[in-house]
Design an enzyme around this catalytic site. Structure first.
Site, PDB file in Angstrom:
ATOM      1  N   GLU A  77      48.655  27.031  14.978  1.00 50.09           N
ATOM      2  CA  GLU A  77      47.737  26.620  14.167  1.00 50.09           C
ATOM      3  C   GLU A  77      48.303  25.348  13.705  1.00 50.09           C
ATOM      4  O   GLU A  77      47.331  24.174  13.424  1.00 50.09           O
ATOM      5  CB  GLU A  77      47.825  27.561  12.731  1.00 50.09           C
ATOM      6  CG  GLU A  77      46.807  28.738  12.974  1.00 50.09           C
ATOM      7  CD  GLU A  77      47.041  29.510  11.579  1.00 50.09           C
ATOM      8  OE1 GLU A  77      47.316  28.790  10.425  1.00 50.09           O
ATOM      9  OE2 GLU A  77      46.248  30.825  11.273  1.00 50.09           O
TER      10      GLU A  77
ATOM     11  N   GLY B  85      15.381   8.480  -2.812  1.00 51.35           N
ATOM     12  CA  GLY B  85      16.438   8.985  -2.934  1.00 51.35           C
ATOM     13  C   GLY B  85      17.200   9.263  -4.082  1.00 51.35           C
ATOM     14  O   GLY B  85      18.731   9.251  -4.220  1.00 51.35           O
ATOM     15  N   LYS B  86      16.593   9.500  -5.028  1.00 50.75           N
ATOM     16  CA  LYS B  86      17.463   9.938  -6.424  1.00 50.75           C
ATOM     17  C   LYS B  86      18.207  11.061  -6.394  1.00 50.75           C
ATOM     18  O   LYS B  86      19.390  11.086  -6.519  1.00 50.75           O
ATOM     19  CB  LYS B  86      16.560   9.861  -7.456  1.00 50.75           C
ATOM     20  CG  LYS B  86      15.499   8.610  -7.643  1.00 50.75           C
ATOM     21  CD  LYS B  86      14.575   8.926  -8.817  1.00 50.75           C
ATOM     22  CE  LYS B  86      13.454   9.911  -8.893  1.00 50.75           C
ATOM     23  NZ  LYS B  86      12.568   9.726  -7.760  1.00 50.75           N
ATOM     24  N   THR B  87      17.366  12.125  -5.706  1.00 49.65           N
ATOM     25  CA  THR B  87      18.207  13.356  -5.703  1.00 49.65           C
ATOM     26  C   THR B  87      19.213  13.346  -4.554  1.00 49.65           C
ATOM     27  O   THR B  87      20.487  13.693  -4.995  1.00 49.65           O
ATOM     28  CB  THR B  87      17.290  14.418  -5.280  1.00 49.65           C
ATOM     29  OG1 THR B  87      16.106  14.476  -6.212  1.00 49.65           O
ATOM     30  CG2 THR B  87      17.804  15.941  -5.095  1.00 49.65           C
TER      31      THR B  87
END
Length: 568
Positions: free
Chosen positions: A85, A223-225
Site C-alpha cells: 500500500e 454561478g452563485k450556487t
C-alpha cells in the site's frame, strides 16, 4: 499542486498495521475524522487483505483519496500488505500530488528511515520470506526511506493519544482546505478559484470571535450556487456544525415550509434527529447551537421572511460562525441588514470561451473552422455559465449549418433581462423531439428532485433513452440517483407551459400550482361530475348485461365493484 484524482472517492486513506493499532489508536483516529469532522475516510476491512496483491477495492481507495495518513508502528514492516500500500501511495504522490502525512506511533523517524530497532527486526524477518524477489524488497525499503523524510507526527512528543489524534485531525483539515478547488472545466468550474479568492475577504476567516453573514448576489445561472458549494466544501471542516440548504425559495413554498427547514437545519448541525412537535424550538436546543461555531449556507433565498424564519438573530450562533446567503434579489439581503454582499459577475471572455468549448467540442479550445461561430455564441451568452453550458451541449457533434441556425436564433434575441435568458435557453429546448420535450416539461413541473428509478418506472420503455438525451444536453443532471434541474431551466419549462394558455389554466397541458388546480376544479366541477356519471352509467349498462344479478342501482353497483376488486 495537482489534484489526487479528478473524482476523489475519499478525502483520507488510512494505511496501518491492523494487529497493532486497529482497535485502539487507528479506530479512535477514524472516529474523530469521520464521525467528528465528517471527513470521508477509508479504513479497510480485513477481508480486503488476501493474497500478495493489493485488492481492487483497496487500490481504488488509495487512488481516489486526497490524503493518505501512514501510521508506522513497531510491527508495521512485518506486513507485506502495508508495504505494498505504501508503495502505491507514493506512486500517487509522485504522479498525482497526493498528500502523505506520516505518523510515527511508538517508533522514531530514524528507525523507519534506516530500518533499525524493533521496526528493523520485523522488516528483516519479512525480507527472508521474499529473498527470491529482491526488486520488491528494494521498493519497500525505498518507500520507507522516502516517507520517513516527510513532515509528520511522533507519538513520543504528545502526552497521550487524544492529543496526538487532535493534532493529526487539525493537520488533515488544514491540508484539505489548502488543496485548490479543481478548475476542471468539464465540471463547469472555469474561473471558480479566482471567485473564491475574491470572496475570502468578505468571509473574514481569520476572525473567530464574531459572527459574520455574507450575501452572494447575481442573476440566474451566473454561478452563485457553485460558488457557495465550493466555499462550503473548502471551509466546512473548520466548524463544529454545518448545513447547506439548497433551493430555499422552492422548499419554503411546500407543506411544512420554513418550519421543516429549520428543524432540518438544527438536526444537521447537531448531528441528531430533532423530535419537536410544532414550530417552537426548545431553548435548550437553541442554547446548544449558540455554543457551536457553525457554517450555514442558504441557497436561492427570495424573501427576507425566509432569513427571519431560518436564521433569526446572529446572536443565536457561537463566535466564529459564518452564514452565507445566495439570492437574485439584492433587496432581500439589504432588508435583513446584510452589509457584506459579493456580486457574482459573468465569466471573463477568455474563461467563457473555454467554458463553452468544453461542452461544444469537449476541448478547452475550438477548431479553426468553428472559431468565429464560437466567438459569436460566447458574446451573446454574456458570461453566463449556465447559458454557455446549455448552448455548448446543444451544439456538440453538430454541423456548421446547425451552428449557423443557432446564431440566427440568437440574433433575434436582444433582451438582456431574464426573458432574454429564457429565450436563449429555449433554443436547446426547441431542437428536442416531441417526446423528449414532454419529459423535460414533466420534470420541470412535477418530477425535479425525484428518484431516477421512480421516474423511469412511471414512464415507458424509452424513458431511459430520453433521460440520457436531457443529461447529454445539460438540461438535467443526476445526483445521488435523483433528477436535478437548475431553477432557471425549471422556470423556463414552467413558463413554456403557462404560455399554452395564459388566461385559462384549465387549457394547459400541466398544472402544478395548488391555487390554479383548485381554481380549475372549482370552475369545472359540473363538467367533471357530468363526465363521471356518464362513464358510470356506461359501465353500469355494460355490467347489467354481463352480470344480470347486479342491481341497477349505481351506488350498489359501485359498492359491489369495489368490493370485488378488494378496494373496500
Amino acid at each position: 499542486m495537482a489534484s489526487s484524482s479528478s473524482s476523489c472517492n475519499y478525502e483520507v486513506f488510512l494505511n496501518f498495521r491492523g494487529e497493532d493499532t486497529r482497535k485502539s489508536f487507528t479506530c479512535y483516529l477514524y472516529d474523530k475524522l469521520y464521525e467528528g469532522k465528517k471527513i470521508k475516510t477509508f479504513i479497510d476491512d480485513e477481508e480486503l487483505r488476501r493474497g500478495d496483491e493489493i485488492s481492487p477495492a483497496l487500490l481504488n481507495a488509495i487512488q481516489g483519496s486526497k490524503i493518505s495518513v501512514v501510521i508506522f508502528s513497531k510491527d508495521y514492516a512485518s506486513s507485506k500488505w502495508c508495504l505494498n500500500e505504501l508503495v502505491k501511495i507514493l506512486e500517487c504522490k509522485n504522479t498525482n500530488g497526493q498528500i502523505i502525512i506520516p505518523v510515527f506511533y511508538g517508533v522514531s523517524p530514524s528507525d523507519v528511515r534506516h530500518q533499525n530497532g524493533t521496526f528493523g527486526d520485523r522488516f528483516d524477518e519479512l525480507k527472508k520470506q521474499f529473498e527470491d524477489k529482491p526488486e520488491m524488497v528494494q521498493k519497500w525499503r525505498d518507500a520507507l526511506t522516502e516517507t520517513s523524510h516527510l513532515a509528520g507526527h511522533e507519538s513520543t512528543k504528545f502526552r497521550h493519544d487524544a492529543e496526538l489524534v487532535n493534532k493529526i485531525v487539525d493537520d488533515v483539515l488544514k491540508k484539505l482546505e489548502k488543496i485548490t478547488v479543481s478548475t476542471d472545466s468539464s465540471n463547469g468550474l472555469v474561473g471558480l478559484n479566482s471567485r473564491i479568492e475574491q470572496i475570502k475577504p468578505f468571509l473574514c476567516m481569520d476572525l473567530w470571535d464574531t459572527v459574520h453573514i455574507v450575501g452572494i448576489w447575481g442573476t440566474g445561472g451566473i454561478g452563485k450556487t457553485t460558488l457557495a458549494e465550493a466555499i462550503f466544501d473548502q471551509f466546512s471542516g473548520e466548524f463544529d456544525g454545518k448545513y447547506f440548504a439548497k433551493n430555499v425559495r422552492r422548499k419554503s413554498e411546500t407543506e411544512g415550509g420554513l418550519e421543516d427547514l429549520q428543524k432540518e437545519m438544527l438536526s444537521t448541525i447537531l448531528s441528531e434527529k430533532l423530535e419537536v412537535a410544532g414550530p417552537n424550538i426548545p431553548q435548550f436546543t437553541k442554547g446548544r447551537v449558540r455554543r457551536m461555531k457553525v457554517l450555514i449556507v442558504l441557497d436561492d433565498v427570495n424573501k427576507d421572511e425566509q432569513l427571519e424564519g431560518l436564521i433569526g438573530g446572529l446572536d443565536q450562533y457561537g463566535p466564529g460562525s459564518r452564514i452565507v446567503v445566495t439570492t437574485r434579489d439584492k433587496r432581500v439581503l439589504e432588508k435583513f441588514g446584510v452589509e457584506k454582499i459579493y456580486r457574482v459577475n459573468g465569466l471573463k471572455f477568455d474563461e467563457a470561451f473555454e467554458h463553452f468549448c468544453n461542452f461544444a467540442v469537449k476541448e478547452n479550445h475550438c477548431p479553426e473552422d468553428l472559431y468565429r461561430h464560437s466567438w459569436r455564441v460566447v458574446w451573446y451568452a454574456d458570461g453566463n455559465p449556465l447559458v454557455l453550458k446549455v448552448l455548448g451541449s446543444s451544439l456538440y457533434l453538430k454541423g456548421k449549418s446547425h451552428w449557423e441556425n443557432v446564431l440566427d436564433d440568437l440574433n433575434r434575441i436582444c433582451e438582456s433581462d431574464i426573458h432574454g435568458i429564457y429565450d436563449t435557453l429555449k433554443i436547446s429546448f426547441k431542437e428536442l423531439t416531441p417526446r423528449v420535450k414532454s419529459m423535460f416539461l414533466d420534470i420541470a413541473c412535477f418530477l425535479e428532485g425525484e428518484d431516477k428509478d421512480f421516474v423511469l418506472r412511471i414512464l415507458d420503455d424509452s424513458g431511459s433513452h430520453r433521460l440520457d438525451v436531457l443529461v447529454d444536453k445539460s438540461l438535467i443532471t443526476v445526483s445521488d440517483n435523483c433528477l436535478q434541474m437548475h431553477d432557471l431551466l425549471q422556470e423556463m419549462g414552467r413558463e413554456i407551459v403557462r404560455q399554452e394558455s395564459e388566461e385559462e389554466p384549465g387549457r394547459r397541458s400541466r398544472l402544478w400550482d395548488p391555487k390554479e388546480i383548485r381554481r380549475v376544479l372549482k370552475h369545472n366541477m359540473v363538467r367533471i361530475l357530468l363526465f363521471f356519471f356518464y362513464v358510470s352509467f356506461i359501465c353500469l349498462e355494460l355490467c347489467t348485461h354481463i352480470f344480470p344479478t347486479i342491481s341497477a342501482h349505481p351506488c350498489l353497483f359501485f359498492y359491489k365493484f369495489f368490493h370485488y376488486q378488494n378496494i373496500l
